[in-house]
Every structure is written in structure tokens, then in C-alpha cells.
Scaffold this motif. Sequence first.
Motif, mmCIF file in Angstrom:
data_model
loop_
_atom_site.group_PDB
_atom_site.id
_atom_site.type_symbol
_atom_site.label_atom_id
_atom_site.label_comp_id
_atom_site.label_asym_id
_atom_site.label_seq_id
_atom_site.Cartn_x
_atom_site.Cartn_y
_atom_site.Cartn_z
ATOM 1 N N GLY A 153 39.430 2.272 89.932
ATOM 2 C CA GLY A 153 39.154 3.289 90.936
ATOM 3 C C GLY A 153 38.019 4.228 90.585
ATOM 4 N N THR A 154 37.302 3.927 89.485
ATOM 5 C CA THR A 154 36.161 4.745 89.080
ATOM 6 C C THR A 154 34.906 3.869 89.018
ATOM 7 N N GLU A 155 33.780 4.474 88.694
ATOM 8 C CA GLU A 155 32.532 3.746 88.517
ATOM 9 C C GLU A 155 32.180 3.584 87.041
ATOM 10 N N LEU A 156 33.185 3.739 86.167
ATOM 11 C CA LEU A 156 32.928 3.643 84.736
ATOM 12 C C LEU A 156 32.414 2.267 84.322
ATOM 13 N N ALA A 172 38.036 13.785 89.036
ATOM 14 C CA ALA A 172 37.988 13.746 90.500
ATOM 15 C C ALA A 172 38.658 12.501 91.059
ATOM 16 N N ARG A 173 38.588 11.388 90.334
ATOM 17 C CA ARG A 173 39.077 10.114 90.861
ATOM 18 C C ARG A 173 40.472 9.728 90.382
ATOM 19 N N LYS A 174 40.875 10.216 89.243
ATOM 20 C CA LYS A 174 42.168 9.805 88.669
ATOM 21 C C LYS A 174 43.207 10.921 88.675
ATOM 22 N N LYS A 175 42.846 12.094 89.127
ATOM 23 C CA LYS A 175 43.790 13.217 89.211
ATOM 24 C C LYS A 175 44.418 13.523 87.858
#
Length: 242
Positions: A153-156, A172-175
Motif C-alpha cells: 500500500g506504499t510506494e516504497l 500517511a499510508r499505513k496509519k
Amino acid sequence: MAYEVQAPKYVRLAQTIQRRIEDGTYPPGTRVPSENQLVQAFGMSRPTVVRALELLKRDGWLESRQGYGTIVRGRPAAVEQKDRRGREVLERDESDTPGRLVEVGEVPVPARVASALGLPKRATVLMRRFLVQEDGEAVELVSSYFPAGLVEGTELASGDALRGSFRDHVEARKKVRFDHVTERVSARLPDASEAGLLELPEGVPVLSVLVIACDAAGQALQVSDVLLPADRQELEDTYRLN
């Protein structure tokens, strides 16, 4: 299966008190709760409370004053200096940093990274490796490792330089919320790939700063291995003699 080893109770209590000093719950110049109050508040034994307070005094967060109790000194200057490297790693914007993204992909987790992340030795993790340069000279090689659960769910995993900091991107993406950083410094010889990227002559060692970024519960979210050419570094630290 992931394995986690909890820090001793007195260390966890010291970390809790330290966070309360940092967030202003216990402001500098005020007294911390008494030993009895801490025993009742945290449900821990008096020896545990005493050891936690002694640890904080040793590290410069607290001091004892005759007839007045234990006083909050605030955040020690030495801690500010030590935390700076970890803050730089978490808050660095790859897209705005001189240098280049060298490698992105899944790799077998290095042993000491596995220990920090609570992963088995044969696990794989995502690695982002970035070479920092100043005036065209390689000054720092940063290999950041992320467990699979944090990558989704990230752009890592993107092969492009990340815009914004790791911290902001992940939060912001993983809370999740990054709470504190632990650093472990050691020296070693680089492998051939590391020496080539850092343009080091044979036999020149590197300083390795292992930056372990955790949430408030102490769970490691990200581990970064920062390699600094030992022949280009001058380190300074200050500490109190008790």
C-alpha cells in the motif's frame, strides 16, 4: 514466525518517563512523581522504579537535589547529537538529496536487521539503497530495510526516488506513528559492492550506524544501515561525569 524480545521492565519504564519528559508531561525544572507514586501508577516494584530512575539520571534526563527530590533536567545535549543521524534518515527526501538511488528490491534480511525487526533469519525484506554525495564525492551509503507488512500500500518498492520523507510517506499510508529511534554504532570493513559505491581504497573501514525506528510500543518499523567512510569522519560526543 516473528520473535520479539522485550526490554527489561525498568528499561521500559525509563522509556515511558523519557517520553513524558519529551512531550512536556514532566517539564524541565519540575519534580517527577515520587517512587511511591510511580509504583502505584505503573504497578511495578520499587526496585524496578529505582533502577529506571537511576538509568535516567545516568543518561542526564533527571538529577537528584538534596531536600527537593528528583528533578527533570530535560533532553540532554548528547541525545540531540546522537539522534540527529536517525532523524536525517527518517526525514530525508530522496528526490531532493544530492546522490542517486542505487538499488530497490527484496533481499534476504541481514542478521542484525532481522534481530531488530523481530524476523527469522531466512526472511526477506524490501531494501532501498541510496548513495548520498556532496560535490560529486560519495559521503554516505544508506540501506533502508522494511518488513513486507509495511511495504504493502506504499510506494516504497518504486524504483524512482521517493518524494517526501520515509516517515511522512509511511505514516500517511499505513496509519502508524514513528515514536523513537535507537542507534547502534560499529566499525567494519565494507564488502566489495559497498567499497565500490563509496569509492574506498582497499582496507579502509566504514562506520556503520544502525538506525532502528520504532513506534511507541517499541516495535521496529524501519531499520537503516548508514555507512560512513571512516577516513572522512570526525565524531564528537559530550557526556556527564556523575
